[in-house]
Scaffold this motif. Structure first.
Motif, PDB file in Angstrom:
ATOM      1  N   UNK A  27     -11.742   0.790  17.893  1.00  0.00           N
ATOM      2  CA  UNK A  27     -12.145  -0.356  18.720  1.00  0.00           C
ATOM      3  C   UNK A  27     -13.657  -0.394  18.916  1.00  0.00           C
ATOM      4  N   UNK A  28     -14.325   0.739  18.702  1.00  0.00           N
ATOM      5  CA  UNK A  28     -15.780   0.797  18.813  1.00  0.00           C
ATOM      6  C   UNK A  28     -16.505   0.368  17.552  1.00  0.00           C
ATOM      7  N   UNK A  29     -15.756   0.161  16.464  1.00  0.00           N
ATOM      8  CA  UNK A  29     -16.355  -0.264  15.205  1.00  0.00           C
ATOM      9  C   UNK A  29     -16.016   0.670  14.063  1.00  0.00           C
ATOM     10  N   UNK A  30     -16.777   0.571  12.988  1.00  0.00           N
ATOM     11  CA  UNK A  30     -16.559   1.391  11.793  1.00  0.00           C
ATOM     12  C   UNK A  30     -17.522   2.571  11.818  1.00  0.00           C
ATOM     13  N   UNK A  31     -17.009   3.751  11.506  1.00  0.00           N
ATOM     14  CA  UNK A  31     -17.847   4.937  11.359  1.00  0.00           C
ATOM     15  C   UNK A  31     -17.630   5.523   9.977  1.00  0.00           C
ATOM     16  N   UNK A  32     -18.705   5.906   9.315  1.00  0.00           N
ATOM     17  CA  UNK A  32     -18.604   6.469   7.966  1.00  0.00           C
ATOM     18  C   UNK A  32     -19.464   7.724   7.841  1.00  0.00           C
ATOM     19  N   UNK A  33     -19.035   8.641   6.990  1.00  0.00           N
ATOM     20  CA  UNK A  33     -19.839   9.812   6.659  1.00  0.00           C
ATOM     21  C   UNK A  33     -19.519  10.214   5.225  1.00  0.00           C
ATOM     22  N   UNK A  34     -20.389  11.005   4.628  1.00  0.00           N
ATOM     23  CA  UNK A  34     -20.160  11.415   3.242  1.00  0.00           C
ATOM     24  C   UNK A  34     -18.943  12.331   3.160  1.00  0.00           C
ATOM     25  N   UNK A  35     -18.224  12.239   2.078  1.00  0.00           N
ATOM     26  CA  UNK A  35     -17.022  13.052   1.890  1.00  0.00           C
ATOM     27  C   UNK A  35     -17.318  14.296   1.062  1.00  0.00           C
ATOM     28  N   UNK A  36     -18.567  14.524   0.717  1.00  0.00           N
ATOM     29  CA  UNK A  36     -18.917  15.598  -0.203  1.00  0.00           C
ATOM     30  C   UNK A  36     -20.039  16.463   0.366  1.00  0.00           C
ATOM     31  N   UNK A  37     -20.154  17.653  -0.196  1.00  0.00           N
ATOM     32  CA  UNK A  37     -21.237  18.566   0.146  1.00  0.00           C
ATOM     33  C   UNK A  37     -22.301  18.460  -0.949  1.00  0.00           C
ATOM     34  N   UNK A  38     -23.570  18.559  -0.550  1.00  0.00           N
ATOM     35  CA  UNK A  38     -24.691  18.465  -1.487  1.00  0.00           C
ATOM     36  C   UNK A  38     -25.330  19.843  -1.647  1.00  0.00           C
ATOM     37  N   UNK A  67     -22.540  23.287 -19.896  1.00  0.00           N
ATOM     38  CA  UNK A  67     -21.283  24.029 -19.820  1.00  0.00           C
ATOM     39  C   UNK A  67     -21.426  25.289 -18.967  1.00  0.00           C
ATOM     40  N   UNK A  68     -22.668  25.656 -18.616  1.00  0.00           N
ATOM     41  CA  UNK A  68     -22.918  26.853 -17.810  1.00  0.00           C
ATOM     42  C   UNK A  68     -23.263  26.456 -16.369  1.00  0.00           C
ATOM     43  N   UNK A  69     -22.406  26.879 -15.441  1.00  0.00           N
ATOM     44  CA  UNK A  69     -22.649  26.575 -14.034  1.00  0.00           C
ATOM     45  C   UNK A  69     -23.662  27.548 -13.440  1.00  0.00           C
ATOM     46  N   UNK A  70     -24.395  27.082 -12.458  1.00  0.00           N
ATOM     47  CA  UNK A  70     -25.391  27.892 -11.760  1.00  0.00           C
ATOM     48  C   UNK A  70     -24.887  28.263 -10.371  1.00  0.00           C
ATOM     49  N   UNK A  71     -25.269  29.422  -9.874  1.00  0.00           N
ATOM     50  CA  UNK A  71     -24.870  29.774  -8.513  1.00  0.00           C
ATOM     51  C   UNK A  71     -25.601  28.915  -7.483  1.00  0.00           C
ATOM     52  N   UNK A  72     -24.863  28.502  -6.457  1.00  0.00           N
ATOM     53  CA  UNK A  72     -25.426  27.729  -5.354  1.00  0.00           C
ATOM     54  C   UNK A  72     -25.249  28.563  -4.093  1.00  0.00           C
ATOM     55  N   UNK A  73     -26.353  28.770  -3.365  1.00  0.00           N
ATOM     56  CA  UNK A  73     -26.316  29.634  -2.199  1.00  0.00           C
ATOM     57  C   UNK A  73     -26.113  28.881  -0.897  1.00  0.00           C
ATOM     58  N   UNK A  74     -26.317  27.556  -0.911  1.00  0.00           N
ATOM     59  CA  UNK A  74     -26.155  26.781   0.322  1.00  0.00           C
ATOM     60  C   UNK A  74     -25.833  25.323  -0.009  1.00  0.00           C
ATOM     61  N   UNK A  75     -24.931  24.742   0.796  1.00  0.00           N
ATOM     62  CA  UNK A  75     -24.534  23.348   0.653  1.00  0.00           C
ATOM     63  C   UNK A  75     -24.677  22.646   1.998  1.00  0.00           C
ATOM     64  N   UNK A  76     -24.964  21.362   1.999  1.00  0.00           N
ATOM     65  CA  UNK A  76     -24.991  20.566   3.234  1.00  0.00           C
ATOM     66  C   UNK A  76     -24.155  19.317   3.032  1.00  0.00           C
ATOM     67  N   UNK A  77     -23.660  18.782   4.141  1.00  0.00           N
ATOM     68  CA  UNK A  77     -22.875  17.578   4.006  1.00  0.00           C
ATOM     69  C   UNK A  77     -22.220  17.128   5.243  1.00  0.00           C
TER      70      UNK A  77
END
Length: 77
Positions: A27-38, A67-77
């Motif tokens: 009733x307050x309106x539409x709220x949206x946020x990203x569905x993924x981590x960056x 074809x070679x994945x890299x390690x990721x030490x931190x994600x945000x989202x």
């Protein structure tokens, strides 16, 4: 609720947009946020992040060999 594209949603409903945002209607309106981590902490000289719209997720791979994945030490989202 009426979204940016002119679509009408019922109160209490939720959906995912084509741009991978999760939205809900109240009733307050539409709220949206990203569905993924960056990825934010990886070797940016050696690697690059690639966004997949079908899975709404990022993959971090070597620039010279996707074809070679890299390690990721931190994600945000």
């Amino acid at each position: 609720c009426l979204d940016e594209e002119g679509k009408v949603y019922e109160f209490g409903s939720s959906w995912r947009t084509e741009d991978c945002n999760d939205c809900s209607c109240s009733r307050g309106g539409i709220g949206c946020c990203t569905s993924y981590m960056r990825p934010v902490d990886y070797d940016e000289e050696k690697c690059e992040s690639i966004f997949n719209k079908e899975t709404c997720s990022y993959k971090v791979v070597e620039k010279g060999d996707h074809s070679k994945e890299c390690p990721v030490h931190s994600w945000v989202g």
